[in-house]
Design a protein around this motif. Sequence first.
Motif, PDB file in Angstrom:
ATOM      1  N   ASN A  74       0.816  -1.215   0.000  1.00  0.00           N
ATOM      2  CA  ASN A  74       0.000   0.000   0.000  1.00  0.00           C
ATOM      3  C   ASN A  74       0.849   1.265   0.000  1.00  0.00           C
ATOM      4  O   ASN A  74       0.436   2.299  -0.538  1.00  0.00           O
ATOM      5  N   LYS A  84     -13.486  -0.364  -3.851  1.00  0.00           N
ATOM      6  CA  LYS A  84     -13.327  -0.796  -5.245  1.00  0.00           C
ATOM      7  C   LYS A  84     -12.272   0.046  -5.957  1.00  0.00           C
ATOM      8  O   LYS A  84     -11.414  -0.487  -6.682  1.00  0.00           O
ATOM      9  N   LYS A  97      -8.709  -0.807  -4.612  1.00  0.00           N
ATOM     10  CA  LYS A  97      -8.268  -2.110  -5.127  1.00  0.00           C
ATOM     11  C   LYS A  97      -7.833  -1.984  -6.578  1.00  0.00           C
ATOM     12  O   LYS A  97      -6.842  -2.596  -6.994  1.00  0.00           O
ATOM     13  N   LYS A  98      -8.556  -1.199  -7.345  1.00  0.00           N
ATOM     14  CA  LYS A  98      -8.210  -0.972  -8.749  1.00  0.00           C
ATOM     15  C   LYS A  98      -6.824  -0.342  -8.872  1.00  0.00           C
ATOM     16  O   LYS A  98      -6.099  -0.583  -9.848  1.00  0.00           O
ATOM     17  N   ALA A 105      -4.393  -3.227  -0.935  1.00  0.00           N
ATOM     18  CA  ALA A 105      -4.872  -4.473  -0.333  1.00  0.00           C
ATOM     19  C   ALA A 105      -5.403  -4.202   1.068  1.00  0.00           C
ATOM     20  O   ALA A 105      -5.067  -3.189   1.683  1.00  0.00           O
TER      21      ALA A 105
END
Length: 202
Positions: free
Chosen positions: A110, A161, A164-165, A169
């Motif tokens: 991240n 969403k 994540k795209k 995580a």
Amino acid sequence: MSDSGLITGDDGLARPAWAASDPLLRDYYDTEWGMPVRTEQGMFERLSLEAFQSGLSWATILRKRPAFRAAFADFDPDAVAAFTDVDVERLMADAGIVRNRRKVLATLNNARATVAMRGSGNTEDRDLASFIWSFAPERTPEPESIGEIPTTSAESVALAKALKKRGFAFVGPTTMFALMEAVGIVDTHLVGSWRRGSSGVW
């Protein structure tokens, strides 16, 4: 305790039960939870700690927060993005933090996604804090009891969403709603709590 779940402390201030007894949680509730976080580093820290909290109590994470900050370079995204396998093993041997390899690896991942977002050139992305704030709802919940506090929202689903795209995580809708509560994007302080409306956002 009232029917709402609020407890009036010896200082005369009403707080939810989770923040009413433990001094550490009480101080966190009184001074930090729900207050706006708008810096990239601050947001990365909260995102990371919410991921580590998954499956654990927030009190556990809060007690380990100083150790987390020491272990993860004060959550400087650039520094964490540069961590290597040697750092992963160092972290896995650090009893001061939560030694979960998947969560450790997710934090490094991240950090790299945070740096990549900043340099993507995509005007939608900007920096992590600005991006997450862009999912603020038009209205905030107004819960009068613990049972009325939502655990997800359309915005937290959309945020999960979108992150994540972009390669993030441990950013599910429930975790992202908890993040949005913690950093002031929504105000889920109970109506009647002394902190309700104190963020300056709502």
